[in-house]
Design a protein around this motif. Structure first.
Motif, PDB file in Angstrom:
ATOM      1  N   ALA A  91      66.715 -59.310 -15.836  1.00  0.00           N
ATOM      2  CA  ALA A  91      67.634 -58.401 -15.145  1.00  0.00           C
ATOM      3  C   ALA A  91      67.372 -58.469 -13.649  1.00  0.00           C
ATOM      4  O   ALA A  91      66.256 -58.755 -13.210  1.00  0.00           O
ATOM      5  N   GLN A  92      68.388 -58.188 -12.848  1.00  0.00           N
ATOM      6  CA  GLN A  92      68.238 -58.209 -11.399  1.00  0.00           C
ATOM      7  C   GLN A  92      67.825 -56.857 -10.849  1.00  0.00           C
ATOM      8  O   GLN A  92      67.642 -56.715  -9.632  1.00  0.00           O
ATOM      9  N   ASN A 205      75.670 -52.922  -8.927  1.00  0.00           N
ATOM     10  CA  ASN A 205      74.449 -52.392  -9.547  1.00  0.00           C
ATOM     11  C   ASN A 205      74.684 -52.032 -11.008  1.00  0.00           C
ATOM     12  O   ASN A 205      73.806 -52.240 -11.858  1.00  0.00           O
ATOM     13  N   TYR A 208      74.680 -55.071 -13.069  1.00  0.00           N
ATOM     14  CA  TYR A 208      73.334 -55.612 -13.250  1.00  0.00           C
ATOM     15  C   TYR A 208      72.644 -55.046 -14.494  1.00  0.00           C
ATOM     16  O   TYR A 208      71.629 -55.592 -14.938  1.00  0.00           O
TER      17      TYR A 208
END
Length: 413
Positions: A91-92, A205, A208
């Motif tokens: 995951a980022q 976000n 993400y």
């Protein structure tokens, strides 16, 4: 009665010799005959047991040579299957896994969802920024409406001033109000654009929280479970995972081999080669040299060579051991395969000054005299006659192995 007891009975006292000389002589002869018979039977049984006990042996199969085998290899080297395209997917953002949708061996497509993180906070932030953007847009629309009204008022004020019904100052004030509304509209529009940018950031976000496959491939490792925290950065404590799983593009598999620097001059780019996997020793895979890496390993005195596989198969997986034969660059397709069969060099041994090969048939080792060809093919030797393709031969036969001996081929683990 044991042999020792029978021998003990052969002892005769001096008194018995003198008093019963004739009768005892007959008795002794009978006992000696029984002992000899027992010993003969025991020797026969021992010989039979030893002669029929199966001797465990290692075996291999004789194979027919191909045209490329006749061309001969200029060099052999060992290496491993490697993937040029693989990735540990993570995951980022840092978050807690709520879903993990992969298992080892799964085939995935580019963009496919692999896992999901807890997105409650990011969803709330996204909704809040959307609401702020809507409010900023409404404010800009309100100022725009006021500006339109002010512009109409300016037109009317100018007309009245020309007719002398209102003062010029009043018309100028109306024009100033319009200019102020123009500035307010620009400010409101910039605020609306900023709010929309915040929405875009919140949307990124939020996205993400969904982990997707970067390319088509196969999952080779599942590194995290539901409930664990994943992060793109290592936390150092060992409680945070840095990856969800590893994906490998099976179409990018190739071979990395280390060639002794003393023989690297024999290898050329685009040179034909033949690969044999340790797991499938009878399967020859056509290949060719991609490139010679211009760097040497000082410790091993080797140079890395990249070899492309011309045949893709599900049996080929990363990190498999492989032996590569670099073939002569001269044309070999029209060459006829050599006559005979290929057997392991260790299967040829000396018996009475002659080269022989033991062929297993009906769990018996049959000795065949052979005359191996002078040319070798790596660990294999060409036997022109006496052995047929498909025959099972004994590898490294023991000295006690003889023609007709019972054998038990070792089972492959």
């Amino acid at each position: 009665m044991s042999n020792a007891e029978l021998l003990k009975q052969l002892r005769i006292d001096h008194a018995q010799r003198e008093s019963h000389g004739g009768g005892n002589g007959l008795k002794v002869a009978i006992i000696v005959g029984v002992v000899v018979l027992v010993l003969a039977i025991g020797a026969a049984v021992a010989w039979w047991l030893l002669g029929t006990k199966a001797l465990p042996v290692q075996t291999a199969q004789a194979t027919a040579p191909t045209a490329q085998s006749g061309a001969g290899s200029v060099l052999q080297a060992t290496g491993y299957i490697t993937a040029r395209r693989q990735a540990t997917v993570s995951a980022q953002i840092t978050g807690t896994l709520t879903e993990v949708l992969i298992e080892e061996g799964d085939r995935v497509k580019k963009g496919q969802v692999l896992a999901r993180l807890d997105d409650n906070g990011y969803r709330a932030s996204l909704e809040a920024t959307k609401a702020s953007a809507l409010a900023a847009g409404a404010q800009a629309s309100q100022v725009s409406a006021q500006l339109e009204q002010a512009r109409r008022d300016v037109i009317r004020a100018d007309a009245l001033a020309q007719r002398g019904l209102v003062s010029k100052q009043s018309a100028e004030q109306q024009r100033a109000t319009t200019d102020a509304l123009v500035a307010q509209l620009r400010s409101a529009q910039r605020q609306a654009e900023s709010a929309q940018s915040q929405v875009n950031v919140a949307q990124v976000n939020y996205d993400y929280t969904v982990v997707r496959a970067p390319f088509d491939g196969v999952i080779t490792d599942k590194a995290a479970q539901v409930g664990e925290i994943v992060s793109p950065l290592s936390a150092g404590g060992g409680f945070t995972r840095t990856g969800v799983g590893t994906i490998v593009d099976m179409d990018s598999l190739e071979i990395d081999v280390d060639v002794n620097e003393a023989y690297i001059g024999r290898v050329k780019p685009d040179m034909a080669a033949e690969a044999v996997l340790d797991a499938y020793p009878d399967w020859k895979i056509p290949a060719h040299v991609i490139a010679i890496v211009p760097a040497a390993d000082r410790g091993k005195a080797t140079v890395k060579v990249r070899v492309a596989l011309e045949l893709k198969d599900e049996r080929i997986v990363p990190d498999m051991g492989v032996r590569v034969s670099f073939l002569d660059a001269r044309p070999v397709r029209a060459a006829a395969p050599p006559k005979g069969v290929l057997v392991p060099a260790k299967a040829i041994v000396q018996r009475d000054g002659h080269d022989v090969v033991f062929v297993v048939a009906d769990n018996r080792a049959r000795q065949h005299a052979v005359t191996p060809a002078a040319q070798s093919y790596g660990e294999l030797r060409l036997v022109p006659s006496a052995v047929n393709a498909g025959d099972t031969v004994v590898v490294s036969p023991a000295d006690e192995l003889h023609d007709g001996a019972a054998v038990e081929p070792a089972k492959t683990p």
